[in-house]
Design an enzyme around this catalytic site. Structure first.
Site, PDB file in Angstrom:
ATOM      1  CG  ASP A 416      -1.776   1.199   1.354  1.00 58.70           C
ATOM      2  OD1 ASP A 416      -2.595   1.395   0.448  1.00 58.70           O
ATOM      3  OD2 ASP A 416      -1.628   1.954   2.331  1.00 58.70           O
ATOM      4  CD  GLU A 469      -2.505   2.520  -3.394  1.00 57.67           C
ATOM      5  OE1 GLU A 469      -3.536   3.190  -3.517  1.00 57.67           O
ATOM      6  OE2 GLU A 469      -1.885   2.429  -2.330  1.00 57.67           O
TER       7      GLU A 469
END
Length: 737
Positions: A416, A469
């Site tokens: 993330d 990401e």
């Protein structure tokens, strides 16, 4: 004289200062005082235990009373002849008597090699040494606790078993490693605990949860919980041996992203979320039936605040107790593998919350985080940033990545907020960030951490994948580390997602002015190994659902969404869809509830669900649609310039003898007849999927199942066919075998 009636003896070694420090909880070396010690050839035992009326030692079938120290009412000591094990017998003021083992009679658990690697900061399997481990030590069952707190004056394990009194079980410091350890006999599975830490400045810290704990209490309670993670009986050997093929660049990868707390709830049982074991049946069966290849879970690591969706974790090594204990989480993984599904976890090495019981100023210093807020504080999320340049902190994160992959058989990690790690000025105004050693904005330490993490996990755990990401154009995210890349297997294509969603949100009459938003992505589509993500971030914070973002009346919204999914599954790149969007949930995702399963009673919602199922099947079963998702020679434009009528067409190719697939899009609400589309050869081409099919809620317009291509050159191809393109639709054509 019977030893059980022997008069108490004063300890032959001075205890006044040590007694005072033990009584006040300031002693930093309790094992130097407590437990058995030999003086002048005889053994003496010292025990600190508040609230007792009396204390005796049981050894060699005899009882030896211990005397209370005159300057410390809770310290007992006295001679105990012989050697070997002993037990303690306590009596309280009510006359209750109980026997127990003395933690201070046990030797260290951590071995020399572990100690060396801990001191060096290179112990990549920290969870095997730190944390709370149920075990037998020197013939006695209990739990071994170990924690890294290098700047602490004292560290104690506290819990209900000692009245949360930090004076009861201060730990043994392991030299220069910064690690403290203790074996507590009689402590086992399910016991809650925290660490009480006296900082270097003499200030007592808030009670801390275990950074390497395997379990925790149900929020809002914040204590860690002893969980025995050893000895799980896996049944997924066949999957594990073959999973590399399922995660490969040439494999069909279609990911169903899930927030387990809100996928489905037991409304009749207090609106609780599913347990891991319930999800092992219901969720796994559903994802398998829908034809996805992988499940991706929003962070499973323990987190205090439901509203963070897991992205602000405190217990990085603890599967959240919201759904059950760790072995039941493994049941879920095992069940997914039995159905041929890979499991990906969202992993958060970018930041952590500042909750008092967490990592923030863990030992009274900025230990895991940067001391300077210009490096150590995220303005956007009010979180703290890991000090990636500190060897022990980097190793903590490496170990956590390995932990999920090795101990829980997870097949991949999606990392993330990578962009926030790569740049020191991420979301910071000028003057509020510190340049790197070269004066630049790149976070060299975080870049190194990501490279080393990927090198480690790909090297140590065969067949896994990692995905980033990453929302900028940082070069080489999915390129090998030895070629200068970050080493990820895949990268989320955020640019494609933003451009295409913006295009489809426009009224069709305006789309001809934004034609480039669907073609631009092909200029860089093969620069990385891309995943096309329609994630949870696209259906929260006022953005609405995928259906509500489509323009037009109800019919047009559904048609647009069908066309979008057809466009997405026909486009190069692996696929990711957040839960609920596969059946066109109308409302925005709300983590406090469950998906709106009731809408499946309406035909168009069920039609969207059927479309996604069929798209997954077509994608999985057709090499031309997946084998070269990440290769430029797997794609060729047929029609990229018909912006005025919003028609797009391209060819997907798998190589070898695999038949190609032609994908044709009409993104206006106008049916277009006799549209000539170039094809690589003549003959019959089957219309294997049409998003306007009545089965999907469409108008059943198209080409009656196929078209005949003639040797009429068009679009640079030697053959072509005249097609009818339904309004707001995507067609998939394959040559007849």
């Amino acid at each position: 004289m019977n030893p059980s009636h022997a008069a108490p003896h004063d300890s032959p070694f001075p205890m006044s200062e040590a007694a005072h420090r033990l009584q006040t909880g300031t002693h930093d070396d309790p094992f130097a005082v407590l437990g058995p010690h030999f003086h002048g050839g005889s053994r003496h035992v010292a025990v600190f235990h508040p609230g007792l009326a009396g204390l005796e030692v049981l050894a060699h079938d005899a009882t030896y009373p211990l005397a209370r120290h005159p300057g410390a009412p809770d310290l007992f000591s006295g001679p105990v002849p012989g050697e070997g094990p002993y037990r303690l017998r306590a009596t309280n003021g009510e006359g209750h008597v109980w026997d127990f083992d003395d933690p201070y009679r046990f030797g260290p658990v951590i071995g020399e090699m572990d100690e060396y690697l801990l001191g060096e900061g290179t112990h990549h399997r920290l969870w095997q040494v730190l944390g709370a481990h149920v075990r037998e030590h020197e013939g006695v069952a209990g739990t071994h606790f170990a924690v890294w707190a290098p700047n602490a004056r004292r560290v104690s394990v506290v819990g209900p078993f000692n009245g949360w009194d930090g004076r009861r079980h201060p730990m043994r410091r392991r030299g220069a490693t910064g690690v403290w350890e203790i074996f507590l006999p009689g402590i086992g599975e399910g016991e809650v605990y925290k660490y009480e830490i006296l900082g270097a400045d003499g200030v007592l810290q808030p009670l801390k949860a275990d950074p390497v704990g395997f379990g925790a209490e149900h929020p809002p309670a914040t204590a860690s919980m002893v969980r025995d993670i050893a000895g799980y009986g896996w049944h997924d050997g066949e999957w594990m041996a073959a999973r590399a093929a399922h995660n490969a660049r040439t494999a069909p990868i279609s990911i169903y992203e899930v927030h387990l707390g809100s996928w489905r709830r037991r409304v009749e049982d207090g609106n609780r979320p599913l347990s891991y074991r319930e999800a092992a049946e219901e969720l796994v069966d559903y994802v398998h039936d829908m034809g996805f290849t992988h499940i991706e879970f929003l962070p499973i690591s323990e987190h205090p605040f439901d509203g963070s969706w897991g992205y602000q974790p405190v217990g990085l090594f603890a599967p959240t107790v919201r759904h059950g204990p760790p072995h039941e989480f493994r049941d879920l993984i095992d069940a997914a593998h039995a159905k041929g599904l890979g499991v990906i976890l969202d992993w958060v090495p970018a930041h952590f919350p500042s909750d008092a019981h967490g990592l923030a100023r863990f030992d009274g210093t900025a230990l895991y985080e940067h001391a300077d807020p210009r490096e150590g504080f995220h303005r956007d999320w009010n979180t703290l940033i890991y000090n990636c340049g500190r060897t022990e902190v980097a190793n903590f994160l490496f170990s956590n990545a390995l932990y999920w992959l090795e101990e829980h058989h997870v097949d991949g990690l999606r990392v993330d907020a990578v962009a926030s790690m790569l740049y020191r000025d991420y979301s910071r105004p000028e003057g509020e960030w510190i340049p790197n050693i070269h004066g630049g904005r790149e976070n060299l330490e975080a870049i190194s951490l990501l490279q080393r993490m990927n090198t480690l996990v790909y090297g140590e755990v065969p067949g896994i994948l990692t995905a980033a990401e990453e929302s900028t154009s940082f070069p080489g995210v999915s390129q090998p580390v030895d070629a200068g890349g970050l080493g990820f297997g895949y990268k989320w294509n955020m640019g494609w997602m933003n451009d295409t969603l913006d295009y489809f949100a426009r009224e069709p009459v305006h789309r001809k002015f934004h034609h480039h938003q669907l073609t631009f992505g092909l200029l860089y589509a093969f620069s990385e190994n891309f995943i096309l993500p329609i994630s949870h971030d696209e259906v929260v914070h006022g953005k609405g659902s995928m259906l509500s973002r489509m323009p037009g009346d109800d019919w047009e919204q559904f048609a647009n969404l069908r066309a979008y999914y057809g466009f997405m599954w026909g486009h190069p790149g692996k696929k990711l869809l957040f839960m609920g969007q596969e059946f066109a949930q109308r409302g925005e995702w709300d983590y406090r509830g469950q998906l709106d399963w009731g809408v499946l009673g309406a035909g168009r919602h069920a039609g969207i669900q059927r479309l996604v199922r069929d798209l997954n099947a077509l994608y999985r079963d057709t090499p031309a649609l997946h084998a070269k998702d990440c290769e430029g020679d797997g794609f060729r434009w047929i029609e990229a310039g018909a912006g005025d009528i919003c028609v797009y067409a391209w060819l997907r190719q798998g190589g070898g003898d695999d038949p190609p697939v032609a994908v044709i899009c009409n993104l206006t609400p106008v049916e277009r007849r006799d549209i000539r589309i170039g094809l690589p050869w003549s003959g019959h081409w089957c219309e294997v999927l049409n998003t306007d099919s009545a089965a999907y809620g469409g108008g059943e317009r198209g080409n009656l199942g196929g078209v005949g291509a003639t040797d009429t050159p068009s679009h640079g191809f030697p053959a072509s066919a005249l097609l009818t393109l339904p309004p707001l639709s995507v067609l998939f054509l394959v040559p007849e075998a």
